[in-house]
Structures are given as structure tokens and as C-alpha cells.
Design a protein around this motif. Structure first.
Motif, PDB file in Angstrom:
ATOM      1  N   MET A   1      -3.520  55.432  74.318  1.00 30.87           N
ATOM      2  CA  MET A   1      -2.997  54.374  73.144  1.00 30.87           C
ATOM      3  C   MET A   1      -1.361  54.770  72.602  1.00 30.87           C
ATOM      4  N   SER A   2      -0.593  54.284  72.607  1.00 29.68           N
ATOM      5  CA  SER A   2       1.230  54.320  71.867  1.00 29.68           C
ATOM      6  C   SER A   2       0.473  54.690  70.831  1.00 29.68           C
ATOM      7  N   VAL A   3       1.767  55.793  69.987  1.00 30.66           N
ATOM      8  CA  VAL A   3       1.788  56.325  69.150  1.00 30.66           C
ATOM      9  C   VAL A   3       2.581  55.359  68.201  1.00 30.66           C
ATOM     10  N   ILE A   4       2.257  55.394  67.230  1.00 31.92           N
ATOM     11  CA  ILE A   4       3.221  53.856  66.250  1.00 31.92           C
ATOM     12  C   ILE A   4       3.755  55.127  65.204  1.00 31.92           C
ATOM     13  N   ASN A   5       4.862  54.669  64.913  1.00 32.43           N
ATOM     14  CA  ASN A   5       5.718  55.570  64.038  1.00 32.43           C
ATOM     15  C   ASN A   5       7.234  55.585  63.535  1.00 32.43           C
ATOM     16  N   PRO A   6       6.602  54.881  62.462  1.00 33.47           N
ATOM     17  CA  PRO A   6       8.023  53.830  61.454  1.00 33.47           C
ATOM     18  C   PRO A   6       8.569  54.863  61.319  1.00 33.47           C
ATOM     19  N   ASN A   7       9.914  54.256  60.809  1.00 31.97           N
ATOM     20  CA  ASN A   7      11.292  55.378  60.464  1.00 31.97           C
ATOM     21  C   ASN A   7      10.879  55.504  58.459  1.00 31.97           C
ATOM     22  N   TRP A   8      10.871  56.387  58.069  1.00 28.05           N
ATOM     23  CA  TRP A   8      10.491  56.658  57.146  1.00 28.05           C
ATOM     24  C   TRP A   8      11.489  55.460  55.990  1.00 28.05           C
ATOM     25  N   ASN A   9      13.016  55.060  56.308  1.00 23.33           N
ATOM     26  CA  ASN A   9      13.999  54.286  56.029  1.00 23.33           C
ATOM     27  C   ASN A   9      12.870  53.187  55.682  1.00 23.33           C
ATOM     28  N   ASP A  10      12.382  52.575  56.948  1.00 24.57           N
ATOM     29  CA  ASP A  10      12.386  50.938  56.801  1.00 24.57           C
ATOM     30  C   ASP A  10      10.841  51.044  56.100  1.00 24.57           C
ATOM     31  N   LEU A  11      10.435  52.440  56.225  1.00 26.35           N
ATOM     32  CA  LEU A  11       8.757  51.880  54.866  1.00 26.35           C
ATOM     33  C   LEU A  11       9.421  52.252  53.153  1.00 26.35           C
ATOM     34  N   ARG A  12      10.229  53.124  53.632  1.00 26.43           N
ATOM     35  CA  ARG A  12      10.623  52.727  51.742  1.00 26.43           C
ATOM     36  C   ARG A  12      11.606  51.536  51.104  1.00 26.43           C
ATOM     37  N   ILE A  13      12.254  51.130  52.047  1.00 24.67           N
ATOM     38  CA  ILE A  13      12.642  49.965  51.979  1.00 24.67           C
ATOM     39  C   ILE A  13      11.720  48.802  51.473  1.00 24.67           C
ATOM     40  N   PHE A  14      11.202  49.048  52.508  1.00 28.18           N
ATOM     41  CA  PHE A  14       8.831  47.780  52.579  1.00 28.18           C
ATOM     42  C   PHE A  14       8.925  47.766  51.345  1.00 28.18           C
ATOM     43  N   LEU A  15       8.350  49.077  50.888  1.00 29.14           N
ATOM     44  CA  LEU A  15       7.770  49.512  49.222  1.00 29.14           C
ATOM     45  C   LEU A  15       8.694  48.729  48.284  1.00 29.14           C
ATOM     46  N   ARG A  39      17.119  43.439  57.994  1.00 27.44           N
ATOM     47  CA  ARG A  39      17.128  44.368  59.346  1.00 27.44           C
ATOM     48  C   ARG A  39      15.912  45.339  59.791  1.00 27.44           C
ATOM     49  N   HIS A  40      15.481  45.920  57.800  1.00 24.23           N
ATOM     50  CA  HIS A  40      14.694  47.310  58.164  1.00 24.23           C
ATOM     51  C   HIS A  40      13.235  46.348  58.148  1.00 24.23           C
ATOM     52  N   ILE A  41      12.528  45.672  57.669  1.00 27.46           N
ATOM     53  CA  ILE A  41      11.679  45.167  57.247  1.00 27.46           C
ATOM     54  C   ILE A  41      11.187  44.129  59.025  1.00 27.46           C
ATOM     55  N   ALA A  42      12.415  43.865  59.306  1.00 27.01           N
ATOM     56  CA  ALA A  42      12.240  43.041  60.819  1.00 27.01           C
ATOM     57  C   ALA A  42      11.825  44.519  61.515  1.00 27.01           C
ATOM     58  N   ARG A  43      12.538  45.755  61.477  1.00 28.64           N
ATOM     59  CA  ARG A  43      12.375  46.592  62.252  1.00 28.64           C
ATOM     60  C   ARG A  43      11.139  47.583  61.996  1.00 28.64           C
ATOM     61  N   LEU A  44      10.619  47.172  61.259  1.00 31.21           N
ATOM     62  CA  LEU A  44       8.882  47.865  60.827  1.00 31.21           C
ATOM     63  C   LEU A  44       8.880  46.717  61.023  1.00 31.21           C
ATOM     64  N   GLU A  45       8.218  45.765  60.918  1.00 30.61           N
ATOM     65  CA  GLU A  45       7.332  44.674  61.682  1.00 30.61           C
ATOM     66  C   GLU A  45       7.059  44.912  63.093  1.00 30.61           C
ATOM     67  N   GLU A  46       8.107  45.239  63.545  1.00 28.87           N
ATOM     68  CA  GLU A  46       8.420  45.194  65.317  1.00 28.87           C
ATOM     69  C   GLU A  46       7.942  46.624  65.623  1.00 28.87           C
ATOM     70  N   ILE A  48       5.429  47.995  64.174  1.00 30.99           N
ATOM     71  CA  ILE A  48       3.871  47.985  63.300  1.00 30.99           C
ATOM     72  C   ILE A  48       2.719  46.803  64.971  1.00 30.99           C
ATOM     73  N   ASN A  49       3.998  45.743  65.261  1.00 31.65           N
ATOM     74  CA  ASN A  49       3.472  44.401  65.622  1.00 31.65           C
ATOM     75  C   ASN A  49       2.877  43.890  65.045  1.00 31.65           C
ATOM     76  N   SER A  50       2.671  43.762  63.840  1.00 34.28           N
ATOM     77  CA  SER A  50       2.600  42.389  62.940  1.00 34.28           C
ATOM     78  C   SER A  50       3.594  42.261  61.627  1.00 34.28           C
TER      79      SER A  50
END
Length: 306
Positions: A1-15, A39-46, A48-50
Motif C-alpha cells: 500500500m502506498s504511503v500518502i504524505n501530504p505537504n505541510w504547506n498544503d495542509l496549513r493553507i487548506f485549514l 494550487r495548494h488545495i489542488a495539490r492536496l486533493e491530488e 490524498i486522491n479525494s
């Protein structure tokens, strides 16, 4: 199973987008442009594939997956803030901004005049005093500290009562000269009052006049307690105000002293994971000491921690 490792900046901006509810609001808070946010939201969604937001003509709506992620990112944010303060060293003087949210009246008529003393003892702390007519969510970082007249609900919150203030009726001498001075509570039924606009009240704890007069005759209504105070100064009617307003300094006369028994508790809310940060602890201690000095809790008060 592949490891999902979101970028912290993407998560911070999402929050920040989740808290603001709009890309524009998040962009203003973070001081970046809309395209950067997108761009950050799109990268986060890509990653986590959701999708974390659904988009329609009304704007953004957070998805179930987005709500699930929020609680984890908030915990990460709290840990990051705590780490930053810890790396600063306990020997250093508390510094940084602390946002205190509370109602307009207690902020403007009481606390704003007290924070000057805090500046003398903690010159590196900057207080942001935010007024609101509704609950501010400390666990969503809308404020670091929230003072209210009710105990808020929420996860990971430390909620304690820190004071209790009485309320009194006041009137301008000109009003009393024109309408007479009420001699007892029953006499209030023939007088006019300045009070809140009933259907605009966000917090039922400010319906204090109703505890004294049934169906009062209202000559002036406002969503602002300060507006009510100034209306009473112009002889528009009798007004009920908290003792912290110190209405006597504006020329108002207290009425039926000792016969009106209306009180409210002041509750302080802090996020459990942030309450021991030096800058926040310094402000909470200052607030507790100041309010206990002026409006102490009765001995029988129970300290509730949730």
C-alpha cells in the motif's frame, strides 16, 4: 500500500480555507493571491486522491473527508505552535500576539482600559482584542482566549469561570426629572427602556432585562450595548447594564440599588494544547487576576473544567 504524505504547506493553507470559508478570505489572512491558494488545495486533493471542498455557484463547501482532515491538521498546528515557543527557550520573556475574543461591552468598557497594565509587565506581548456577538471557536483558532457569559462547548477546551458581575438599572437625570424615579420593581411597568433588538440577539445570556421587567416598554433598541448606554444618557429610557460598564462615569444614576438581583458569570476558554504557552499563559493569568480583583466569584462557585 502506498504511503500518502501530504505537504505541510498544503495542509496549513487548506485549514485556513476551511476556517475562512472562501479562497479570498484565506488569501487575505495568509497574504497570498487566489491562484496560490487554489494550487495548494489542488495539490492536496491530488495527494490524498479525494476532494476536500465541493464547489458550486454559492462557493466552497467542505467535504466529509475535509472535515475528517481538519481535526488532525489542527492538532498538528497546535504542536507546531508549542514547538516554536519551546524552541524560543523558557528563559526568554513571553512575546508574540495573543487574540482575545469577547463581547463588545466588556471589551470596550472594561478590558480595553486594563490591558495597558499588561503592557507594562509584558512589553513584548501584543494583545488583539476582538469583539463579537456570537461564540468564537478557540479550537478553530478564531481566538487564543475567549471570554463569554456562558460555558462554550467544544473538543480539547479548558473552560473555567473566572468572575461574576452584577447588573443594575440606570437612567439619566433628565429622564428621571421627566418621568419620575421608580420606587420599587413594580413601578418599572410604567417606564420606558433602552434594550437589545430581541430578534437580533445572538446570545440569550444578554436577555437580562427580561429577568426584571415582563414585557418592558422599549423606547430604543440596538444590537449594541454601548449604543444603549448612550441612548440612556440622552434620556431615551432606563437601561440595564453590567457593573463593569461603570455607567456612573457617564452621568447615569443607578436605580433600585440592592433590589435588583441579576448576575452573570464570566467564563474563560483556552485550547488545552496551547494554554501553557508563555504568551498565552501570561494573558490568561492577567485576566484571571484582574477580573478576580474587580468581580470575584462567590465562594460557592464551582470550577468546571471540560
Amino acid at each position: 500500500m502506498s504511503v500518502i504524505n501530504p505537504n505541510w504547506n498544503d495542509l496549513r493553507i487548506f485549514l485556513e480555507v476551511a476556517r475562512s470559508g472562501t479562497l479570498g478570505g484565506a488569501a487575505r489572512r495568509l497574504k497570498v493571491d487566489h491562484s496560490t491558494i487554489s494550487r495548494h488545495i489542488a495539490r492536496l486533493e491530488e495527494t490524498i486522491n479525494s476532494p476536500v471542498f465541493e464547489r458550486d455557484y454559492q462557493g466552497l463547501h467542505i467535504t466529509a473527508k475535509g472535515r475528517e482532515i481538519v481535526q488532525y491538521v489542527e492538532a498538528m498546528e497546535a504542536d507546531a505552535v508549542a514547538l516554536s515557543d519551546a524552541l524560543g527557550g523558557s528563559h526568554q520573556e513571553p512575546s508574540g500576539s495573543v487574540r482575545v475574543g469577547t463581547m463588545e461591552g466588556i471589551a470596550s468598557l472594561y478590558l480595553a482600559g486594563e490591558f495597558g497594565r499588561l503592557k507594562k509587565t509584558h512589553p513584548k506581548i501584543s494583545v488583539e482584542l476582538v469583539t463579537t456577538t456570537h461564540q468564537m471557536h478557540v479550537n478553530q483558532r478564531e481566538a487564543d482566549i475567549f471570554l463569554s457569559f456562558f460555558p462554550p462547548d467544544g473538543k480539547a477546551l479548558d473552560v473555567v469561570p473566572i468572575g461574576e458581575f452584577p447588573l443594575h438599572l440606570y437612567a439619566a437625570p433628565a429622564y428621571l426629572e421627566a418621568h419620575g424615579t421608580p420606587v420599587d420593581v413594580a413601578d418599572l411597568s410604567r417606564h420606558e427602556f433602552a434594550s437589545y433588538v430581541s430578534d437580533l440577539i445572538q446570545l440569550d445570556t444578554v436577555r437580562w432585562l427580561d429577568e426584571v421587567v415582563s414585557n418592558p416598554s422599549l423606547s430604543f433598541q440596538s444590537s449594541s450595548m454601548i449604543a444603549q448606554l448612550f441612548a440612556a444618557m440622552s434620556a431615551a429610557g432606563i437601561v440595564m447594564l453590567p457593573s463593569f460598564a461603570k455607567a456612573e462615569r457617564f452621568g447615569l444614576v443607578p436605580l433600585l440599588t440592592g433590589r435588583i438581583k441579576v448576575k452573570r458569570t464570566i467564563w474563560m476558554t483556552v485550547h488545552r494544547e496551547l494554554q501553557y504557552l508563555p504568551r498565552i499563559k501570561s494573558v490568561t493569568q492577567f485576566l484571571q487576576e484582574t477580573i478576580a480583583r474587580d468581580y470575584p466569584l462567590p465562594r460557592s462557585a464551582q470550577y468546571i473544567r471540560e
